[in-house]
Scaffold this motif. Structure first.
Motif, mmCIF file in Angstrom:
data_model
loop_
_atom_site.group_PDB
_atom_site.id
_atom_site.type_symbol
_atom_site.label_atom_id
_atom_site.label_comp_id
_atom_site.label_asym_id
_atom_site.label_seq_id
_atom_site.Cartn_x
_atom_site.Cartn_y
_atom_site.Cartn_z
ATOM 1 N N GLN A 159 0.853 -1.187 0.000
ATOM 2 C CA GLN A 159 0.000 0.000 0.000
ATOM 3 C C GLN A 159 0.888 1.237 0.000
ATOM 4 N N CYS A 160 0.765 2.074 -1.010
ATOM 5 C CA CYS A 160 1.585 3.285 -1.134
ATOM 6 C C CYS A 160 0.894 4.455 -0.441
ATOM 7 N N GLU A 161 1.697 5.291 0.209
ATOM 8 C CA GLU A 161 1.116 6.391 0.983
ATOM 9 C C GLU A 161 2.047 7.600 0.968
ATOM 10 N N HIS A 162 1.485 8.770 0.697
ATOM 11 C CA HIS A 162 2.213 10.030 0.802
ATOM 12 C C HIS A 162 1.971 10.609 2.190
ATOM 13 N N SER A 163 3.042 11.013 2.880
ATOM 14 C CA SER A 163 2.921 11.600 4.212
ATOM 15 C C SER A 163 3.904 12.750 4.349
ATOM 16 N N ASP A 164 3.398 13.918 4.689
ATOM 17 C CA ASP A 164 4.245 15.092 4.880
ATOM 18 C C ASP A 164 3.719 15.872 6.093
ATOM 19 N N PRO A 165 4.472 15.859 7.215
ATOM 20 C CA PRO A 165 5.807 15.284 7.365
ATOM 21 C C PRO A 165 5.771 13.762 7.405
ATOM 22 N N VAL A 166 6.826 13.171 6.918
ATOM 23 C CA VAL A 166 6.814 11.725 6.736
ATOM 24 C C VAL A 166 6.706 10.983 8.060
ATOM 25 N N GLN A 167 7.301 11.516 9.119
ATOM 26 C CA GLN A 167 7.259 10.840 10.420
ATOM 27 C C GLN A 167 5.870 10.849 11.036
ATOM 28 N N GLY A 168 4.967 11.659 10.477
ATOM 29 C CA GLY A 168 3.599 11.680 10.984
ATOM 30 C C GLY A 168 2.888 10.358 10.815
ATOM 31 N N ALA A 169 3.350 9.527 9.876
ATOM 32 C CA ALA A 169 2.702 8.231 9.642
ATOM 33 C C ALA A 169 3.006 7.222 10.739
ATOM 34 N N VAL A 170 4.036 7.457 11.538
ATOM 35 C CA VAL A 170 4.443 6.472 12.545
ATOM 36 C C VAL A 170 3.327 6.212 13.552
ATOM 37 N N ALA A 171 2.593 7.245 13.921
ATOM 38 C CA ALA A 171 1.555 7.096 14.951
ATOM 39 C C ALA A 171 0.445 6.154 14.525
ATOM 40 N N THR A 172 0.240 5.993 13.231
ATOM 41 C CA THR A 172 -0.880 5.173 12.748
ATOM 42 C C THR A 172 -0.441 3.816 12.199
ATOM 43 N N LEU A 173 0.808 3.433 12.421
ATOM 44 C CA LEU A 173 1.259 2.124 11.954
ATOM 45 C C LEU A 173 0.521 1.012 12.685
ATOM 46 N N ALA A 174 0.339 -0.100 12.004
ATOM 47 C CA ALA A 174 -0.295 -1.260 12.632
ATOM 48 C C ALA A 174 0.565 -1.761 13.787
ATOM 49 N N PRO A 175 -0.050 -2.216 14.882
ATOM 50 C CA PRO A 175 0.734 -2.806 15.970
ATOM 51 C C PRO A 175 1.580 -3.966 15.457
ATOM 52 N N GLN A 176 2.773 -4.094 16.025
ATOM 53 C CA GLN A 176 3.739 -5.141 15.682
ATOM 54 C C GLN A 176 4.376 -4.931 14.313
ATOM 55 N N SER A 177 4.304 -3.716 13.805
ATOM 56 C CA SER A 177 4.960 -3.434 12.525
ATOM 57 C C SER A 177 6.473 -3.500 12.661
ATOM 58 N N CYS A 178 7.116 -4.093 11.665
ATOM 59 C CA CYS A 178 8.563 -3.960 11.495
ATOM 60 C C CYS A 178 8.797 -2.720 10.637
ATOM 61 N N VAL A 179 9.666 -1.827 11.089
ATOM 62 C CA VAL A 179 9.852 -0.542 10.430
ATOM 63 C C VAL A 179 11.224 -0.499 9.764
ATOM 64 N N LEU A 180 11.239 -0.098 8.502
ATOM 65 C CA LEU A 180 12.468 0.079 7.743
ATOM 66 C C LEU A 180 12.571 1.542 7.330
ATOM 67 N N VAL A 181 13.687 2.176 7.645
ATOM 68 C CA VAL A 181 13.858 3.607 7.409
ATOM 69 C C VAL A 181 14.959 3.798 6.378
ATOM 70 N N MET A 182 14.575 4.320 5.195
ATOM 71 C CA MET A 182 15.541 4.529 4.116
ATOM 72 C C MET A 182 15.045 5.640 3.190
ATOM 73 N N SER A 183 14.752 6.802 3.770
ATOM 74 C CA SER A 183 14.248 7.922 2.978
ATOM 75 C C SER A 183 15.387 8.564 2.186
ATOM 76 N N PHE A 184 15.047 9.569 1.381
ATOM 77 C CA PHE A 184 16.047 10.259 0.561
ATOM 78 C C PHE A 184 16.882 11.229 1.386
ATOM 79 N N SER A 185 16.493 11.479 2.642
ATOM 80 C CA SER A 185 17.092 12.537 3.445
ATOM 81 C C SER A 185 17.504 12.015 4.814
ATOM 82 N N HIS A 186 18.741 12.322 5.229
ATOM 83 C CA HIS A 186 19.174 11.934 6.570
ATOM 84 C C HIS A 186 18.348 12.646 7.635
ATOM 85 N N ALA A 187 17.928 13.869 7.354
ATOM 86 C CA ALA A 187 17.090 14.595 8.311
ATOM 87 C C ALA A 187 15.755 13.880 8.496
ATOM 88 N N GLU A 188 15.164 13.423 7.383
ATOM 89 C CA GLU A 188 13.920 12.658 7.494
ATOM 90 C C GLU A 188 14.154 11.351 8.238
#
Length: 269
Positions: A159-188
């Motif tokens: 499922q593709c999703e646009h989020s700005d700010p991108v970290q705003g999506a973290v609060a709505t992740l499904a419980p027990q999600s495995c998270v992989l972080v590899m954005s275009f920006s070190h700041a992000e």
């Protein structure tokens, strides 16, 4: 097309015999729940290959010739000399005639449990990774702050999703999600990891937080996250670099396989 889609396609044309592993003891090729469908011209899925599968296919094709269709039944197979196998275990296989009317029930019954994965970043590694994860029992939420970054099509479990700010999506992740972080920006990346650690502190429901990059990148991030108030124990929950160790190749496709393998270790799928 995955195995369940292939099965549905076959059953719309012809009946088949579903062969499924009901139980097992000792060393066996596949676990309970593994299945294959046998029809006149071929098979879909696998119960492990070898002589066991060969004999099961022959038995299933014999059942296809019987009229009326026999009732579902279970047979025991000992994986010893009589089968030319030395596993030493035993398998109980169920044989069941199925057709087009059974497609909806089979799609629910045979779909394996899927693990939630959140992938932040639509770059080269992200694109390679969704192709690998799309073949595994994982539901991927693919998130990026940039518009028009995602390819079309993507695997049906992505499922593709646009989020700005991108970290705003973290609060709505499904419980027990495995998270992989590899954005275009070190700041992000830093903001996403911080958001994940904040959620983990409050809810403790993110079993894996993985950050792409070198050990030097993580050392820098670690200092910055310490400055934001995260403890050493909290920071130890982050995996960086990501992927099973011992693979030096940096091509996106290779990284994707190494990361997928690490997720399988974490989730024990």
């Amino acid at each position: 097309m995955n195995a369940l889609q292939s099965l549905a396609s076959v059953l719309r044309q012809t009946d088949a015999v579903l062969v499924s592993v009901q139980s097992s003891r000792g060393s066996v090729p596949r676990e309970a729940g593994a299945w294959m469908a046998v029809y006149a011209q071929g098979t879909v899925g696998t119960i492990g290959g070898g002589r066991l599968e060969l004999d099961a296919v022959a038995q299933a094709r014999n059942l296809l010739l019987q009229s009326p269709a026999p009732a579902p039944h279970t047979e025991r197979y000992a994986l010893g000399p009589s089968l030319g196998q030395c596993c030493g275990g035993e398998v109980h296989l169920q044989f069941e005639r199925v057709g087009a009317a059974d497609i909806p029930a089979l799609q629910q019954r045979l779909r394996p449990p899927h693990w939630p994965v959140a992938l932040f970043g639509g770059g080269h590694v992200g694109r390679a990774l969704v192709q690998v994860l799309g073949t595994l029992p994982m539901d991927v939420r693919w998130i990026d702050s940039r518009d028009e970054i995602f390819p079309d099509p993507v695997p049906e479990t992505v499922q593709c999703e646009h989020s700005d700010p991108v970290q705003g999506a973290v609060a709505t992740l499904a419980p027990q999600s495995c998270v992989l972080v590899m954005s275009f920006s070190h700041a992000e990346d830093l903001d996403i990891v911080a958001a994940c650690l904040t959620r983990q502190r409050a809810q403790g429901d993110l079993p894996y937080i993985g950050l792409i990059g070198s050990r030097t990148k993580w050392a820098t991030f670690r200092k910055r996250l310490q400055a934001r108030g995260f403890s050493e124990a909290e920071l130890d929950h982050v995996t960086s670099p990501i992927g099973v160790p011992g693979i030096a190749d940096k091509r996106p496709e290779v990284i994707a396989v190494a990361v997928a393998a690490q997720l399988l270790q974490v989730t024990s799928i």
